[in-house]
Write an enzyme that holds these catalytic residues in place. Structure first.
Site, short mmCIF file in Angstrom:
data_model
loop_
_atom_site.label_atom_id
_atom_site.label_comp_id
_atom_site.label_asym_id
_atom_site.label_seq_id
_atom_site.Cartn_x
_atom_site.Cartn_y
_atom_site.Cartn_z
N ASP A 122 11.48 -41.54 56.27
CA ASP A 122 10.90 -41.76 54.95
C ASP A 122 9.93 -40.66 54.53
O ASP A 122 8.83 -40.56 55.07
CB ASP A 122 10.17 -43.10 54.95
CG ASP A 122 9.63 -43.47 53.57
OD1 ASP A 122 10.10 -42.87 52.58
OD2 ASP A 122 8.76 -44.32 53.50
N ASP A 332 11.55 -36.63 46.64
CA ASP A 332 11.64 -37.71 47.63
C ASP A 332 13.10 -37.86 48.08
O ASP A 332 13.99 -37.93 47.25
CB ASP A 332 11.15 -39.03 47.01
CG ASP A 332 11.27 -40.19 47.99
OD1 ASP A 332 10.96 -40.01 49.18
OD2 ASP A 332 11.68 -41.30 47.57
#
Ligand SMILES: *[C@@H]1O[C@H](CO)[C@@H](O)[C@H](O)[C@H]1NC(C)=O
Ligand SMILES: *[C@@H]1O[C@H](CO)[C@@H](O)[C@H](O)[C@H]1NC(C)=O
Ligand SMILES: *[C@@H]1O[C@H](CO)[C@@H](O)[C@H](O)[C@H]1NC(C)=O
Length: 458
Positions: A122, A332
């Site tokens: 992540d 991201d």
């Protein structure tokens, strides 16, 4: 709502009071690489053989909103790093967030002897955590729980250690353990002890790379799904992330190359150290801009151009820019779609529409600003390239598979979502846009380098 770890848990704790946990560099100069497993790949416990391209797209849209809400809340409410933490269930601030919204998993080993775990990779959080024994209540996972008592290298961190305050919600446990309590708006939460342990990674090429004394969370109480994995590996820019902990031993560099969505069964790699060095004559670089929280990777996007239709200046007044100093977009790997402020998006959509002759149709999902009926193209619709011009002279030319999604047969939609929907207020450069680029993060030089690549064959 977030209960503390039951005192009945008899854990023999060796409390560390030292404040220095710098990992040793034991893997030399070349760096190392680990496999990144897409959630829809056959190697993922999440892959669902009954899913269809359109059901996967619907799920990707939901995950995109969930992530965007997470970023929006963290930035606008100035919640420091790691996963958003809400003090009580009545606080519905994070209601958009679900523990499900992950895209890539990675496998690695914890402890001595080393036990394999599979966790979410992540780039939007820092803390590394996995579920540990004993666990009175843990969400089900496919791999046995890690047992810290069976590892000779496990140590709990004291709540008096400096690193404890790097957690966004920490407290002092019954035996002065550094305890974290993170809650998600969907009712999921994780509670555990900040600890140190030897982590090891199977490097592509066969070597196993060992990283002793890595700070990580041993979760002893949880609720959620977390993609059926053992936990999360935080790859963000904050102090507790794997990247910052590896620090100079990887020259603060990592990279990834994501294959296109239609190739989700292809395993891609996450590269650390010099393996994560992106270069070449067709690479471009843009500053990574320090922002708040320091977890997120902020960039500045100057303008977007559409084929030969000229450029659209990106609206500088978006909310993300206020708190992130000069940054106006987050990159991201965990958000599928790209979010952009509505004004910029409408101009881009108008330029796309005027450069093609396909009829406009409504988006069956009610999310996208521009959808086209390409049935007249005989299956070979020509759509313009869209270039994202990041600051510092870094044009990233996006192709059709980066910027359009097929929502139904012969219906293509511009894969950009208005960041003004639901007051998200944060622009995000998502992973569909990043497909088939080798993307290198250099946290020492604070620079992001992007080079076109065939990620399925690297
Ligand atoms: C996670 O996803 C599954 C399948 O998509 C769904 O059934 C479940 O409710 C989700 N859980 C959460 C916490 O969002
Ligand atoms: C656990 O999570 C589910 C949603 O995934 C929620 O409905 C439930 O209330 C949660 N349980 C607790 C004890 O918080
Ligand atoms: C975006 O702009 C369009 C055109 O001005 C407008 O119709 C639409 O409601 C706006 N959407 C949002 C979410 O602000």
């Amino acid at each position: 709502m977030v209960s503390s770890i039951p005192s009945s848990l008899a854990i023999s704790l060796l409390i560390l009071s030292t404040t220095s946990f710098l990992p040793l560099s034991v893997y030399g100069a070349g760096g190392f690489s680990v496999d990144l497993i897409h959630r829809d790949s056959p190697r993922s416990p999440l892959s669902d053989s009954s899913s269809t391209p359109s059901s996967r797209l619907k799920a990707a849209i939901e995950r995109s909103f969930s992530r965007a809400n997470y970023f929006g809340n963290a930035i606008q409410r100035n919640i420091p790093s790691v996963f958003a933490s809400s003090p009580s269930a009545s606080d519905n601030l994070y209601s958009g967030i679900s523990s499900n919204s992950s895209e890539y998993l990675m496998s690695f080993y914890v402890g001595s002897p080393a036990k394999e775990v599979l966790a979410i990779a992540d780039t939007g959080s820092d803390l590394i955590w996995i579920q540990c024994k004993p666990c009175e209540q843990c969400y089900p996972q496919t791999i046995p729980l890690f047992d810290p008592q069976a590892s000779s290298t496990y140590k709990v961190v004291s709540c008096k250690a400096d690193f404890c305050s790097a957690l966004s919600r920490e407290s002092c446990g019954k035996k002065s353990e550094c305890e974290y309590n993170y809650a998600y708006g969907d009712g999921s939460f994780v509670d555990g002890f900040l600890s140190t342990e030897t982590l090891s990674f199977d490097s592509t090429g066969g070597r196993r790379v060992q990283v002793p004394s890595t700070l990580f969370g041993c979760t002893h109480l949880s609720n959620g799904t977390f993609s059926d994995g053992s936990g999360i590996v935080g790859l963000g820019g904050g102090q507790l992330s794997l990247i910052r902990q590896l620090g100079s031993s990887i020259e603060s560099k990592f990279s990834y190359c994501l294959p296109s969505m239609s190739q989700s069964s292809v395993t891609s790699r996450l590269n650390f150290g010099s393996s994560g060095f992106v270069s070449g004559s067709n690479s471009v670089s843009t500053p990574l801009i320090p922002g708040n929280p320091d977890t997120f990777y902020f960039l500045h996007l100057d303008q977007i151009s559409v084929g030969a239709q000229g450029s659209v200046l990106v609206n500088p007044s978006m909310k993300a820019a206020i708190n992130a100093h000069q940054g106006n977009i987050i990159i991201d790997s965990g958000t599928p779609l790209t979010f952009i402020d509505n004004e910029t998006l409408q101009s881009v959509a108008n330029k796309v529409a005027s450069s093609v002759s396909f009829p406009k149709v409504a988006d069956p999902n009610g999310v996208f600003s521009l959808c086209l009926d390409v049935s007249g193209s005989g299956g070979d619709a020509k759509l313009p390239d869209i270039t994202f011009h990041f600051s510092g002279g870094a044009p990233v030319v996006l192709h059709e598979y980066n910027t359009f999604v097929e929502v139904a047969e012969n219906t293509l939609c511009l894969a950009l979502i208005s960041s003004d929907i639901d007051g998200i207020g944060v622009n995000i450069f998502g992973n569909i846009a990043q497909q088939n680029f080798h993307i290198g993060y250099d946290l020492r030089a604070m620079k992001l380098t992007v080079a076109p690549a065939d990620c399925a064959n690297m």
